[in-house]
Design an enzyme around this catalytic site. Structure first.
Site, PDB file in Angstrom:
ATOM      1  N   HIS A  37      43.900  33.284  39.724  1.00  8.70           N
ATOM      2  CA  HIS A  37      44.120  31.938  40.252  1.00  8.70           C
ATOM      3  C   HIS A  37      43.199  31.656  41.434  1.00  8.70           C
ATOM      4  O   HIS A  37      42.679  30.537  41.579  1.00  8.70           O
ATOM      5  CB  HIS A  37      45.583  31.775  40.684  1.00  8.70           C
ATOM      6  CG  HIS A  37      46.567  31.861  39.563  1.00  8.70           C
ATOM      7  ND1 HIS A  37      47.473  32.886  39.435  1.00  8.70           N
ATOM      8  CD2 HIS A  37      46.765  31.051  38.489  1.00  8.70           C
ATOM      9  CE1 HIS A  37      48.209  32.698  38.353  1.00  8.70           C
ATOM     10  NE2 HIS A  37      47.795  31.590  37.758  1.00  8.70           N
ATOM     11  N   GLN A  65      58.055  25.204  28.085  1.00  9.23           N
ATOM     12  CA  GLN A  65      57.208  26.106  27.302  1.00  9.23           C
ATOM     13  C   GLN A  65      57.830  27.483  27.099  1.00  9.23           C
ATOM     14  O   GLN A  65      57.181  28.388  26.579  1.00  9.23           O
ATOM     15  CB  GLN A  65      55.827  26.245  27.947  1.00  9.23           C
ATOM     16  CG  GLN A  65      55.782  26.929  29.293  1.00  9.23           C
ATOM     17  CD  GLN A  65      54.410  26.811  29.940  1.00  9.23           C
ATOM     18  OE1 GLN A  65      53.982  25.719  30.342  1.00  9.23           O
ATOM     19  NE2 GLN A  65      53.695  27.930  30.028  1.00  9.23           N
ATOM     20  N   VAL A 183      39.482  37.048  34.956  1.00  8.74           N
ATOM     21  CA  VAL A 183      39.337  38.011  36.055  1.00  8.74           C
ATOM     22  C   VAL A 183      40.168  39.242  35.714  1.00  8.74           C
ATOM     23  O   VAL A 183      41.314  39.118  35.255  1.00  8.74           O
ATOM     24  CB  VAL A 183      39.794  37.396  37.397  1.00  8.74           C
ATOM     25  CG1 VAL A 183      39.738  38.419  38.518  1.00  8.74           C
ATOM     26  CG2 VAL A 183      38.924  36.186  37.727  1.00  8.74           C
ATOM     27  N   SER A 193      50.331  37.032  35.797  1.00 12.99           N
ATOM     28  CA  SER A 193      51.562  37.048  36.592  1.00 12.99           C
ATOM     29  C   SER A 193      52.569  38.025  36.016  1.00 12.99           C
ATOM     30  O   SER A 193      53.408  38.581  36.749  1.00 12.99           O
ATOM     31  CB  SER A 193      52.167  35.646  36.641  1.00 12.99           C
ATOM     32  OG  SER A 193      51.241  34.720  37.192  1.00 12.99           O
ATOM     33  N   ARG A 194      52.514  38.248  34.712  1.00 17.88           N
ATOM     34  CA  ARG A 194      53.484  39.131  34.064  1.00 17.88           C
ATOM     35  C   ARG A 194      53.125  40.606  34.214  1.00 17.88           C
ATOM     36  O   ARG A 194      53.941  41.468  33.837  1.00 17.88           O
ATOM     37  CB  ARG A 194      53.607  38.768  32.582  1.00 17.88           C
ATOM     38  CG  ARG A 194      54.291  37.417  32.337  1.00 17.88           C
ATOM     39  CD  ARG A 194      54.494  37.151  30.860  1.00 17.88           C
ATOM     40  NE  ARG A 194      55.386  36.013  30.618  1.00 17.88           N
ATOM     41  CZ  ARG A 194      54.988  34.769  30.395  1.00 17.88           C
ATOM     42  NH1 ARG A 194      53.693  34.493  30.394  1.00 17.88           N
ATOM     43  NH2 ARG A 194      55.865  33.806  30.182  1.00 17.88           N
TER      44      ARG A 194
END
Length: 527
Positions: A37, A65, A183, A193-194
């Site tokens: 991010h 989602q 990245v 994130s997971r």
């Protein structure tokens, strides 16, 4: 950095596009921010066409989602850490609305969007029904509020990027979608994130995922097709098998491994140009996706268009920016025209010109200052080929079949390995019909006449009246478009770019954006 939590605050901060003095770039996220991010925010901060933008980041865990049983309730929500990372990356504002703020009438009152089924019902969409409907609905809601000039998305979520590009195009939204390279962590795992769901042992186990993709790239290199682009390509089944075998050894639960065309997401039985090898696996309670972009040759860009449209200027600069070799095919035809004139041969007599093509030594090179040098049979003609005499006769010489055949063969040989951008008047139709990007760059006759007058004045040549220049340009357009061999025309799959009123920097940036829509940054970083 300002923290915005309501739609009123957001609308006041964003202002309307007409009120802005600089562009607004938007980075939508679900939080749990990481280095991937940060890279999006940093990319969003870069000047575009000389203007430094403002950058807005949103954090919203979108309930639409997530399917029943998925990880909505435990999805990472480290609010203070997210705010700190966004600030340190250079965001000007962070929008963090509640569900009630973004959906004031409730989820049941929302107008829903459903992207095309052929883009949804493959890869992740096949295993997460309704997921991309939720993504499209919320992102469109955010875009309607923010109205940015540029939407920044990570290439890691490739299917999402493809779907949102399609959504923006189909709805005619006035913004650019920019994909940014994946990245990776120091062990090769794509930032996600997971990833924080993984235990230490699982983290070691999932290192097999990027290693499996590297094994596929190695198999392609071993097949000898990475840069040659010859033959019938490499079997998609063979590449998929390499990845599946590596994942199986690591005892990862494979959801899918597929080779697809990157933009349509249609299955690719064989890799013969550009392909996306996409993977989804499960490890413990964590689902991870990754991919690699495979190329059988380096990128190839074809820029066609009429005389005087400014192709040479912007193509040269675009090539330098993207780290591509610049091939000025127009200079090749001009150099031959100069040689024909020097030999006293009638430029309308193809039979008389044909012997001059035997053993022709025509070379293009780049000088230390970046300008292109053109030599023919030992003569440096870089300046001479821009004279009015050459300009007046080049279309006549270029119309002969023997000339087109000889120079087309030479150009195709130069482009066999790719890695170049070529410009001329039949590049996308005759010379490189399989180019990754084709652009038909043009301008009105009036604009081209104005530019031609300025060029002649700067080079010290006499400047005819604008009406006379307009007549010459229109006549040349007709000659180029009506010749029997390789006439000037826009390829069906070319993007038209009319440059009237555009600065050179804006034209170059538009070419970069068009290139990035077809060649991912992670496959060809450029410079």
């Amino acid at each position: 950095m300002q923290l915005l939590q309501t739609r009123v605050e957001l609308l006041h901060w964003c202002a309307t596009p007409a009120q802005r003095t600089v562009p607004l770039h938007f980075v939508p996220t679900m939080g749990g921010l990481h280095r991937g991010h940060s890279s999006l925010v940093e990319a969003a901060r870069r000047p575009v066409a000389g203007l430094e933008p403002r950058v807005l980041v949103s954090v919203f865990v979108n309930p639409l989602q997530f399917a029943p049983g998925e990880d909505f309730s435990r999805y990472p929500r480290p609010l203070e850490a997210d705010e700190r990372l966004a600030r340190e990356a250079g965001a000007d504002a962070l929008f963090r609305p509640s569900v009630e703020e973004l959906f004031p009438g409730g989820e049941g009152q929302l107008t829903r969007l459903s992207p095309p089924r052929e883009l949804q019902e493959v890869l992740c969409g096949r295993h997460r029904p309704g997921h991309f409907d939720g993504v499209a609905t919320v992102v469109t809601r955010l875009l309607g509020l923010v109205r940015p000039e540029r939407l920044m998305l990570g290439e890691k979520d490739w299917q999402q990027l493809v779907i949102l590009r399609r959504l923006v195009a189909d709805l005619g939204l006035p913004l650019r979608v920019q994909g940014c390279a994946t990245v990776r962590e120091s062990d090769g795992l794509a930032c996600s994130s997971r990833n924080r769901y993984l235990s230490a042992a699982e983290r070691l186990q999932v290192q097999a995922l990027p290693q499996a993709l590297e094994a596929a790239r190695g198999a392609l290199r071993a097949a000898g097709d990475m840069v040659n682009g010859v033959g019938s390509g490499v079997s998609g089944e063979a590449l998929v098998a390499v990845v599946r075998e590596a994942l199986g050894r690591a005892q990862l639960e494979v959801e899918y491994v597929e080779l697809v065309q990157p933009h349509s997401l249609a299955p690719l039985p064989r890799l013969d140009r550009l392909g996306l090898l996409a993977v989804a696996v499960r490890c413990g309670g964590c689902r991870l996706i990754d991919h690699t972009v495979l190329m059988t040759r380096l990128p190839l860009v074809a820029i066609d268009g009429p005389a005087g449209a400014g192709k040479s200027t912007v193509t040269r600069a675009f090539a330098a920016r993207m780290g591509l070799v610049y091939l000025d095919t127009g200079a090749m035809y001009r150099a031959l025209t100069w040689w024909v004139q020097q030999q006293g041969v009638d430029p309308s007599d193809g039979a008389a010109i044909e012997p001059l093509l035997q053993g022709l030594d025509l070379q293009l090179s780049t000088a230390a200052g970046g300008e292109q040098r053109v030599c023919i049979n030992g003569h440096d003609v870089s300046e001479a080929i821009r004279s009015p005499d050459v300009t007046a006769q080049v279309s006549m010489v270029a119309a002969h079949a023997c000339v087109r055949a000889a120079l087309t063969r030479q150009q195709q040989a130069m482009g066999e390995r790719g890695g170049l951008v070529a410009e001329g008047r039949d590049i996308g139709t005759a010379v490189f019909p399989h180019a990754d990007l084709k652009v038909f760059l043009t301008a009105t006759v009036e604009e081209r006449a104005r530019r031609r007058a300025l060029d002649l004045e700067q080079r010290g040549f006499p400047v005819p009246p604008l009406a006379e220049l307009e007549e010459q340009i229109a006549s040349r357009d007709h000659a180029d478009a009506s010749r029997e061999v390789a006439p000037l025309r826009q390829a069906p799959d070319a993007q038209e770019l009319v440059t009237d009123g555009m600065t050179i920097e804006l034209v170059i940036q538009t070419l970069v954006d068009l290139f990035r829509e077809r060649v991912p940054e992670e496959a060809w970083p450029g410079s």
